[in-house]
Design an enzyme around this catalytic site. Sequence first.
Site, short mmCIF file in Angstrom:
data_model
loop_
_atom_site.label_atom_id
_atom_site.label_comp_id
_atom_site.label_asym_id
_atom_site.label_seq_id
_atom_site.Cartn_x
_atom_site.Cartn_y
_atom_site.Cartn_z
N GLU A 137 0.86 -1.18 0.00
CA GLU A 137 0.00 0.00 0.00
C GLU A 137 0.90 1.24 0.00
OE1 GLU A 137 -3.79 0.26 1.63
OE2 GLU A 137 -3.78 -1.74 2.49
N GLU A 141 -1.33 -1.28 13.31
CA GLU A 141 -2.56 -0.96 12.59
C GLU A 141 -3.78 -1.44 13.36
OE1 GLU A 141 -2.93 -2.99 8.87
OE2 GLU A 141 -4.42 -1.55 8.14
C1 BGC Z 1 -5.14 1.23 4.98
C2 BGC Z 1 -5.74 2.11 6.02
C3 BGC Z 1 -6.84 2.87 5.33
C4 BGC Z 1 -7.85 1.82 5.02
C5 BGC Z 1 -9.12 2.34 4.47
C6 BGC Z 1 -6.16 0.22 4.61
O1 BGC Z 1 -5.76 -0.71 3.72
O2 BGC Z 1 -3.94 0.67 5.36
O3 BGC Z 1 -4.98 2.66 6.92
O4 BGC Z 1 -7.30 3.99 5.94
O5 BGC Z 1 -7.34 0.82 4.19
O6 BGC Z 1 -10.07 1.66 4.99
#
Ligand code: BGC
Length: 866
Positions: A472, A748
């Site tokens: 990401e 996270e």
């Molecule tokens: C990210 C998040 C982001 C989210 C959205 C994820 O894959 O890592 O931090 O805000 O997607 O829902």
Amino acid sequence: MKSAVVVDKPTIEYHHGADLTGIGESCPRLSWKILSAPSGFDQKAYEIKIYRTNNAGESFCRSLRVQSTEQILVPWPDTALTSREKVEIAVRVSDGQTWSSWSDSETAEVGLLSASDWKAKMIVPPFPADRFIHGDVHLIRKCVQLKGSVASARLYTTAHGLFEAEINGIRVGTEILQPGWTSYHHRLRYTTHDVTKLLSGGTENVLGFWLSHGWYKGRFGFLGGRTNIFGDKEGLFSQLEVVYTSGVKEVFSSDETWKFSKSPITFSGIYDGEHYDASKELADWSSSQYDDSTWLSAHVKVFDPSVLIAPDGPPVRCTEIIQPVQITRLKNGRHLVDFGQNFSGRLQVSMKGISGHKVTFRHAEVLQGDTICTRPLRHAQATDSYIFGKKHRNVVWETKFTIHGFRYAEIEGLDGDCVLTDVVAKVYHSDMTRTGYFACSDNDVNRLFDNALWSMRSNFVDIPTDCPQRDERLGWTGDIQVFGPSAAFLYDIRGVIGSWLKDLAAEQNEYGNVPWYVPYVPGAPWPLEQAGNLWGDVATITPWDLFQYYGDTGVLERQYPSAKAWVEKVLVDFCDDSGIVSKGAQLADWLDPLAPPDKPELALTDPALVATAYTLKSLRILSETAGILGNIADEKHYQHLFEVMNNIFITAFFTDEGISKNRTQTAYALAITFGLLSYSQSKVAGNDLASLVRANEGKIATGFAGTPIVLDALSQTGHLDEAFMLLLCKECPSWLYQVSMGATTIWERWDSMLPDGTINLGEMTSFNHYALGSVIKWLYQVIGGIQFTEPGFKRIKFKPQPGGGITKCSTKFDTPYGLTSIKWTYLNNHFETEIVLPVGCTGSIELPDGQVKEVTNGDHSYAVVL
Ligand code: BGC
């Protein structure tokens, strides 16, 4: 006699140090700090002295006096600067009676402001489109004959892709991943370097460049991602401008006479890592003796230089070197290096080996057993490799165009004749100025603070990203929206975030919506037509936060059309007939710990409640912004909408008394801190929130929406004990659970690592996401006790609130006016504190016994018995 008033050298916009060469503002705003002044000093006027040297080499000086009490971002007081102009600026201030001494001066040089300043062409490797290979890195070379001795020289460069420049074999600058990541088709940064000392007059010099795909056309995005996102051919665009001592000028710019070759980097990708084959090295390729007759002449592609911009913020540089804490040889013969800290950066290895021998480096944040756990990286390979060539047995090697988020590196191939003589980790991120410090008597809380700091460092890599390791590393809007106020207490974020917000506005304008992440990378499952609150509200909230922390009305003015377009979009597309925001793709309290691991959006708090609360916050900000910008019609209009929707919100989600129908920590936190309840409702709501926290034995029950504000909601409604209960809880899920499991960054998920030490099987299992670290702001404001009640810290309120058994705390923050600090101790019912209020601010202190005192600039101490 020496003046008692000492003024620091002025700041030019947000630029510092080396980044003052090549600024993009023709009328830069100026700020200064008054480092010391007699108590009660009040600036009534300022004088700015500007030495200017224009493009023709003529110098002149102007002095301009202004009657004003302002010292932050005052307007440029002279005629507009032009491209390449150099300025030296000093300032002095007066209280109406006497003038201070002149400050030291700050210097800056303007970059290239207009498209017509550019003579360069965008050169691309000379292959047909189908021969562009994914991940290959090229060398570019141009030999230039300088006619005489050099008085000054500037290298202006950008790329479609990433570049690194060298002149006569010496690297130019120290930054990496240039020109960074912007919405390239709207705004492409160029770099400016003073290369005078790298050139030799009267002879041949060689300009050399490495060119990689980077974000421009490398593989990016989820589920395997895509290549060629911004274009299918990488390119370089560069211009060397030389001024000879004779005064004659000469420009050398990229064109068809520049030459391309393959490089020893056989593959480079941001997610996947970099492979280097030293047998493919071309010795001395950027020196004049080298014969480039086999290299191929560049092709040129169409490029419009009007998208070129100077950087707003600092580039990515190495800011720290970390030594390993342990190197272990594993049973399978590989070596495991532990740096003791999770971070973003790369390895620098010193090795000895024989030709053809390959060493491979894999990176990971965590271990599973004694091996690295790479599953959370998803499709990112995060693997580098080096093959020894004939020439060098001893090498010091670091990759050039990749970066990894890791704590552990696993090295394969240290066998036979190959020896690792040294390995260190280089920490890379946007080179921002650190502004905030916090330490207290509770080491777990200090570690939590450090973890958020490290997550910020790891995720401010040119843009604010969600995470630095997996496939990401995107500019996710919601993450920075919630973490912004905490980030602003750690570093000066104006440049990085200001630049990113410009990209956001440009893409919103193009796509008709705020993308989920900026720059936008197309790819399921995040279509552009859909958007959701909290994430999209970054368009209103983050400019407002910048205004609050730095007193910059310019950012409000610039972002107003974007903020307004977002709110209008929500009102038209996401509001249902009853006035509730129930439509749109609402992720709401994302990663609520009670949501199923594979469905983080299934939080307990009603998504419509979260979306409507956020819309109300945006409406209020929009109305206040309009008021500040003098747009009375909009101010009234959005205030009216706020009032109407607020009533609908209360009726739908709360009882008249203030009890939430949803009864979650997040529901209460939103309603209380967004100011959506009456005073009496807020009291009732605070009481019920506190009882929820007690019933949950201090464990956290919030995701992205509730976490940044739940402690504020408790402390604002008089429930400091419950706030400390939440902060200090060590059971899963909680902030200190992560600390007790050995976290060195913010995870996270609350439980990215499960209590038995195994890694959560959910898809979203990063160990370096700053969003849940948004508690930093509360540490500063409530435990530390530094709050501000006027934008830019013009008025500071010290309100230290000891609790949770914490016996001392020390907090420092570099405000736009200068350093403010507070230290306190609380022992045996004795509370003692020392504070510093910068010149230019007014302030008050509210002591824990309830006494409130007005404070003047300077140092003060207080003691009370509680
Ligand atoms: C990210 C998040 C982001 C989210 C959205 C994820 O894959 O890592 O931090 O805000 O997607 O829902």
